[in-house]
Design an enzyme around this catalytic site. Structure first.
Site, PDB file in Angstrom:
ATOM      1  CG  MET A  95     -31.159   9.498  58.265  1.00 28.76           C
ATOM      2  SD  MET A  95     -30.936  10.193  59.778  1.00 28.76           S
ATOM      3  CE  MET A  95     -30.398   8.473  61.003  1.00 28.76           C
ATOM      4  CB  ALA A 144     -22.274   7.269  58.693  1.00 28.06           C
ATOM      5  CG  LEU A 145     -23.929   5.479  52.599  1.00 26.28           C
ATOM      6  CD1 LEU A 145     -23.832   5.662  50.677  1.00 26.28           C
ATOM      7  CD2 LEU A 145     -25.511   5.943  52.885  1.00 26.28           C
ATOM      8  CB  SER A 187     -26.410  -0.141  62.444  1.00 28.81           C
ATOM      9  OG  SER A 187     -26.321   1.269  63.004  1.00 28.81           O
ATOM     10  CB  SER A 188     -24.333   4.486  60.196  1.00 29.01           C
ATOM     11  OG  SER A 188     -25.003   4.484  58.890  1.00 29.01           O
ATOM     12  N   GLY A 211     -25.384  -2.575  54.425  1.00 30.36           N
ATOM     13  CA  GLY A 211     -26.954  -2.596  54.069  1.00 30.36           C
ATOM     14  C   GLY A 211     -27.294  -1.411  52.867  1.00 30.36           C
ATOM     15  CG  HIS A 212     -26.805   2.513  53.964  1.00 31.59           C
ATOM     16  ND1 HIS A 212     -25.492   2.718  54.688  1.00 31.59           N
ATOM     17  CD2 HIS A 212     -27.775   3.343  54.814  1.00 31.59           C
ATOM     18  CE1 HIS A 212     -26.347   3.522  55.993  1.00 31.59           C
ATOM     19  NE2 HIS A 212     -27.323   3.496  55.626  1.00 31.59           N
TER      20      HIS A 212
HETATM   21  P1  AMP Z   1     -30.499   5.249  57.626  1.00 32.28           P
HETATM   22  O1  AMP Z   1     -29.165   5.469  56.816  1.00 32.28           O
HETATM   23  O2  AMP Z   1     -30.257   4.457  58.867  1.00 32.28           O
HETATM   24  O3  AMP Z   1     -31.578   6.327  57.738  1.00 32.28           O
HETATM   25  O4  AMP Z   1     -31.029   3.749  56.921  1.00 32.28           O
HETATM   26  C1  AMP Z   1     -31.216   4.297  55.240  1.00 32.28           C
HETATM   27  C2  AMP Z   1     -31.836   2.993  55.421  1.00 32.28           C
HETATM   28  O5  AMP Z   1     -31.400   1.951  54.663  1.00 32.28           O
HETATM   29  C3  AMP Z   1     -33.120   2.788  55.504  1.00 32.28           C
HETATM   30  O6  AMP Z   1     -34.046   2.639  54.551  1.00 32.28           O
HETATM   31  C4  AMP Z   1     -32.975   1.170  56.536  1.00 32.28           C
HETATM   32  O7  AMP Z   1     -33.350   0.921  56.812  1.00 32.28           O
HETATM   33  C5  AMP Z   1     -31.383   0.606  55.601  1.00 32.28           C
HETATM   34  N1  AMP Z   1     -31.112  -0.066  56.011  1.00 32.28           N
HETATM   35  C6  AMP Z   1     -30.127   0.230  57.378  1.00 32.28           C
HETATM   36  N2  AMP Z   1     -29.465  -0.655  57.865  1.00 32.28           N
HETATM   37  C7  AMP Z   1     -29.325  -1.754  56.800  1.00 32.28           C
HETATM   38  C8  AMP Z   1     -29.089  -3.369  57.147  1.00 32.28           C
HETATM   39  N3  AMP Z   1     -28.111  -3.687  57.371  1.00 32.28           N
HETATM   40  N4  AMP Z   1     -29.744  -3.685  55.777  1.00 32.28           N
HETATM   41  C9  AMP Z   1     -30.748  -3.169  54.789  1.00 32.28           C
HETATM   42  N5  AMP Z   1     -31.028  -2.089  54.765  1.00 32.28           N
HETATM   43  C10 AMP Z   1     -30.375  -1.315  56.199  1.00 32.28           C
END
Ligand code: AMP
Length: 287
Positions: free
Chosen positions: A36, A38-39, A191-192, A42-43
């Site tokens: 989603m 706001a990378l 986390s974003s 983790g992304h």
């Molecule tokens: P999001 O943008 O929050 O929907 O996350 C997109 C992907 O990145 C999802 O598969 C999340 O589980 C993964 N993700 C988010 N935060 C982390 C993190 N700290 N470590 C590993 N993967 C992450």
């Protein structure tokens, strides 16, 4: 295709498919990382894991309205396409798929994918409709891109299990790869949503990971999960969290309730509110 921040950007399903088809014709393997935006690192670790396993990596950025409930943070969710594109280019990502809402949900859209079992309980119980929104958009994205593999973070562990179930049940021909959570030095999972935290809240936030580690240690000593999780929730409130949605030990695969560590891997999952943010985290425990 126009480039933004050094990476080619596809805005339509047709443009995405044209590029992936071209790569396939050249015999190249394709990995896909849905996000989603706001990378953060983790992304980017998902992108790097994709590069280790495939020749080309596609990342998507789509803030999916269908997975936000009323009163949740859809409208204020951070959007920063240029910065995201630059981060993806720096990580070696080959294509950014950034569709608009009308491309994903055109007028007349009427289908919802609901996954039972693993979607129920935990975040599924507290965010009605959330996992149906996730399953629907992930099913669409996987069918739009048709990569060899798709990578998801263990950070969103229940989501990862929902997606594994979805792909198995609908025979979607994509390998699902789970990637370990990337953390700050003090244990806070990236986390974003961490950007919603004030300096004081940011200082409190690592307690979430700390209490999960304490539950894991207690399970390792043979203590019952219920007592350990109750104590963990109390510790979070004492540390300064506003409220605790849950701290629970579950079977790592089925997410069914687990009383003790015996024979099968467990996952300890927690969600709690700190200031204006709702934080989630989880860790695994091996028998
Ligand atoms: P999001 O943008 O929050 O929907 O996350 C997109 C992907 O990145 C999802 O598969 C999340 O589980 C993964 N993700 C988010 N935060 C982390 C993190 N700290 N470590 C590993 N993967 C992450």
């Amino acid at each position: 295709m126009r480039a933004v921040g050094g990476v080619a950007v596809a805005r339509t399903v047709a443009a995405l498919r044209t590029q992936v088809r071209e790569w396939r014709a050249q015999g190249l393997g394709v990995a896909f990382v849905p996000t989603m935006g706001a990378l953060h690192d983790g992304h980017l670790s998902l992108v790097r894991a994709g590069l280790e396993r495939a020749d080309r990596v596609v990342a998507s950025v789509f803030v999916n309205p269908a997975q936000f409930g009323p009163g949740e943070d859809f409208s204020r969710y951070p959007r920063q396409e240029e910065a995201d594109a630059a981060l993806l280019a720096g990580a070696g990502c080959h294509l950014l798929f950034a569709p608009g809402v009308a491309e994903m949900y055109p007028p007349g859209f009427a289908t919802t994918v609901t996954v039972g079992g693993v979607s129920e309980g935990l975040c599924g119980a507290l965010r009605p409709g959330h996992f149906a929104g996730v399953a629907t958009v992930v099913a669409k994205l996987l069918l739009q891109c048709l990569p060899d593999i798709a990578l998801f973070g263990e950070k969103d562990y229940q989501q990862l299990q929902v997606i594994r179930r979805l792909v198995r049940d609908l025979d979607i021909p994509v390998g699902v790869v789970g990637v370990p959570t990337v953390r700050e030095a003090d244990g806070l999972a990236l986390s974003s949503r961490n950007r919603y935290l004030s300096a004081e809240e940011r200082r409190i936030a690592p307690a979430l990971h700390r209490v999960l580690r304490e539950v894991a240690a207690g399970l390792g000593r043979g203590e019952p999960a219920l007592d350990l999780c109750r104590r963990a929730a109390e510790d979070l409130l004492a540390a300064g969290f506003l409220s605790v949605d849950y701290v629970e030990a579950r079977d790592a695969e089925t997410l069914s309730a687990a009383g003790k560590l015996e024979g099968r891997p467990l996952r300890i999952l927690a969600a709690a509110r700190l200031g204006g943010a709702r934080l989630i985290d989880n860790i695994g425990v091996e028998p």
